[in-house]
Design a protein around this motif. Structure first.
Motif, PDB file in Angstrom:
ATOM      1  N   THR A  24     -30.286  51.115  63.083  1.00  0.00           N
ATOM      2  CA  THR A  24     -31.176  50.028  62.666  1.00  0.00           C
ATOM      3  C   THR A  24     -30.721  48.669  63.204  1.00  0.00           C
ATOM      4  N   ASP A  25     -29.502  48.602  63.741  1.00  0.00           N
ATOM      5  CA  ASP A  25     -29.072  47.346  64.391  1.00  0.00           C
ATOM      6  C   ASP A  25     -29.972  47.005  65.579  1.00  0.00           C
ATOM      7  N   ILE A  26     -30.578  48.042  66.189  1.00  0.00           N
ATOM      8  CA  ILE A  26     -31.441  47.799  67.354  1.00  0.00           C
ATOM      9  C   ILE A  26     -32.616  46.912  66.951  1.00  0.00           C
ATOM     10  N   ARG A  27     -33.261  47.255  65.831  1.00  0.00           N
ATOM     11  CA  ARG A  27     -34.393  46.440  65.367  1.00  0.00           C
ATOM     12  C   ARG A  27     -33.933  45.046  64.955  1.00  0.00           C
ATOM     13  N   LEU A  28     -32.791  44.980  64.269  1.00  0.00           N
ATOM     14  CA  LEU A  28     -32.263  43.682  63.843  1.00  0.00           C
ATOM     15  C   LEU A  28     -31.983  42.787  65.053  1.00  0.00           C
ATOM     16  N   ILE A  29     -31.354  43.350  66.067  1.00  0.00           N
ATOM     17  CA  ILE A  29     -31.002  42.546  67.249  1.00  0.00           C
ATOM     18  C   ILE A  29     -32.273  42.079  67.969  1.00  0.00           C
ATOM     19  N   GLY A  30     -33.307  42.916  67.969  1.00  0.00           N
ATOM     20  CA  GLY A  30     -34.588  42.504  68.546  1.00  0.00           C
ATOM     21  C   GLY A  30     -35.122  41.254  67.850  1.00  0.00           C
ATOM     22  N   GLY A  50     -22.970  59.530  66.599  1.00  0.00           N
ATOM     23  CA  GLY A  50     -24.388  59.772  66.870  1.00  0.00           C
ATOM     24  C   GLY A  50     -25.092  60.585  65.789  1.00  0.00           C
ATOM     25  N   ARG A  51     -24.398  60.892  64.718  1.00  0.00           N
ATOM     26  CA  ARG A  51     -25.004  61.699  63.653  1.00  0.00           C
ATOM     27  C   ARG A  51     -25.533  60.784  62.535  1.00  0.00           C
ATOM     28  N   PRO A  52     -26.334  61.361  61.616  1.00  0.00           N
ATOM     29  CA  PRO A  52     -26.877  60.541  60.522  1.00  0.00           C
ATOM     30  C   PRO A  52     -25.774  59.803  59.752  1.00  0.00           C
ATOM     31  N   ARG A  53     -26.106  58.598  59.323  1.00  0.00           N
ATOM     32  CA  ARG A  53     -25.150  57.784  58.588  1.00  0.00           C
ATOM     33  C   ARG A  53     -24.765  58.459  57.272  1.00  0.00           C
ATOM     34  N   THR A  54     -25.786  58.944  56.563  1.00  0.00           N
ATOM     35  CA  THR A  54     -25.557  59.770  55.374  1.00  0.00           C
ATOM     36  C   THR A  54     -26.407  61.022  55.539  1.00  0.00           C
ATOM     37  N   HIS A  58     -32.402  59.321  58.614  1.00  0.00           N
ATOM     38  CA  HIS A  58     -32.856  59.186  60.006  1.00  0.00           C
ATOM     39  C   HIS A  58     -32.054  58.090  60.718  1.00  0.00           C
ATOM     40  N   ILE A  59     -31.244  57.373  59.961  1.00  0.00           N
ATOM     41  CA  ILE A  59     -30.426  56.302  60.556  1.00  0.00           C
ATOM     42  C   ILE A  59     -29.104  56.905  61.032  1.00  0.00           C
ATOM     43  N   THR A  60     -28.800  56.693  62.314  1.00  0.00           N
ATOM     44  CA  THR A  60     -27.589  57.313  62.876  1.00  0.00           C
ATOM     45  C   THR A  60     -26.525  56.262  63.177  1.00  0.00           C
ATOM     46  N   ARG A  61     -25.295  56.746  63.290  1.00  0.00           N
ATOM     47  CA  ARG A  61     -24.194  55.942  63.831  1.00  0.00           C
ATOM     48  C   ARG A  61     -24.329  55.946  65.341  1.00  0.00           C
TER      49      ARG A  61
END
Ligand SMILES: [Zn+2]
Length: 274
Positions: A24-30, A50-54, A58-61
């Protein structure tokens, strides 16, 4: 005498600090880039899988390859190799967690990585001393001051607030309000996955609309602020303060007694009053 201004003679600075290196950092940085806002992203070198954060999320590391692309133009900083409780692990583990994280991030950036945010925000004097010895020059806590002061101790750098602070709009008003005759820093922190979890991306969109794109604000990463303030603090003055030597590689701006903006160029001596 004189007082510090930010680069270009500005009195305001803004920085953001977001943790954990998630997709989700991608959207934030946009959103940040649309408004000319800059900041620092605190990553765990040992969790870039690259796996799910929890589980089930759907949010990955982000992976190292993704990290290299996503954070271009932003600062990458440490957050512990595996996100440990820094004050609870044995001191050797603290050293390992910090060194491994630095090494993983420096391998990606090809540059020194000396900034940090405390995992879970926890910091105690013993931890600060160890980090200093490991070359970490600043580290952010999770304390909200709701103020705009510059940090007293960069290894206990408290933010203005988290983005979920209910007073956020009010704090923006106060920040942009009447001049305080001293430099003011707005420091916002959080995790971008919280915007997805709480379905409130509008909070950061409104914040960036309000605070972005302003000539009078210096938009900087944490490390740029650290470097600039360090350069200001390194100025060497005559006893009366009428002449200054700047031994650093950074131009320093200040306001003199006559309320004139003065630039002290890197490596030179300047009379502050004519
Ligand atoms: Zn974290």
């Amino acid at each position: 005498m004189y007082r510090m201004l930010f680069p270009g003679g500005r009195e305001w600075a803004l920085t953001l600090s977001y943790d954990d290196g998630v997709s989700t950092d991608i959207r934030l940085i946009g959103i940040m880039k649309d408004h000319g806002i800059r900041g620092t992203f605190n990553l765990n070198g040992g969790l870039m899988h690259g796996r799910p954060r929890t589980e089930g999320s759907h949010i990955t590391r982000l992976t190292p390859d993704e990290v290299r692309e996503v954070y271009r133009g932003m600062e990458i900083a440490c957050h512990g190799y595996t996100h440990p409780f820094m004050e609870q692990v044995p001191s050797d583990v603290l050293v390992g967690e910090t060194v491994l994280d630095r090494m993983a991030l420096e391998k990606i950036t090809g540059a020194p990585v000396r900034g940090m945010a405390y995992p879970y925000g926890t910091n105690i004097p013993e931890v600060r001393e160890r980090l200093k010895a490991l070359g970490i020059v600043y580290s952010r806590t999770t304390v909200s001051t709701e103020k705009f002061d510059l940090p007293e101790d960069f290894l206990a750098w408290h933010a203005t607030c988290h983005h979920r602070n209910a007073r956020l709009p009010e704090l923006c008003d106060a920040f942009l309000g009447a001049a305080s005759r001293r430099p003011r820093l707005f420091y916002l922190w959080g995790h971008s996955y919280e915007f997805d979890d709480a379905d409130n991306w509008d909070v950061i969109e409104r914040f960036c609309d309000r605070m972005g794109g302003k000539q009078e604000i210096w938009y900087a990463t944490n490390m740029e602020i650290y470097h600039y303030i360090s350069a200001y603090r390194a100025l060497v003055s005559t006893l009366t303060g009428d002449a200054l030597y700047n031994p650093t590689d950074t131009d320093v701006f200040l306001m003199n007694r006559k309320e004139e903006i003065v630039r002290v160029p890197a490596g030179s001596t300047l009379r502050t009053e004519e």
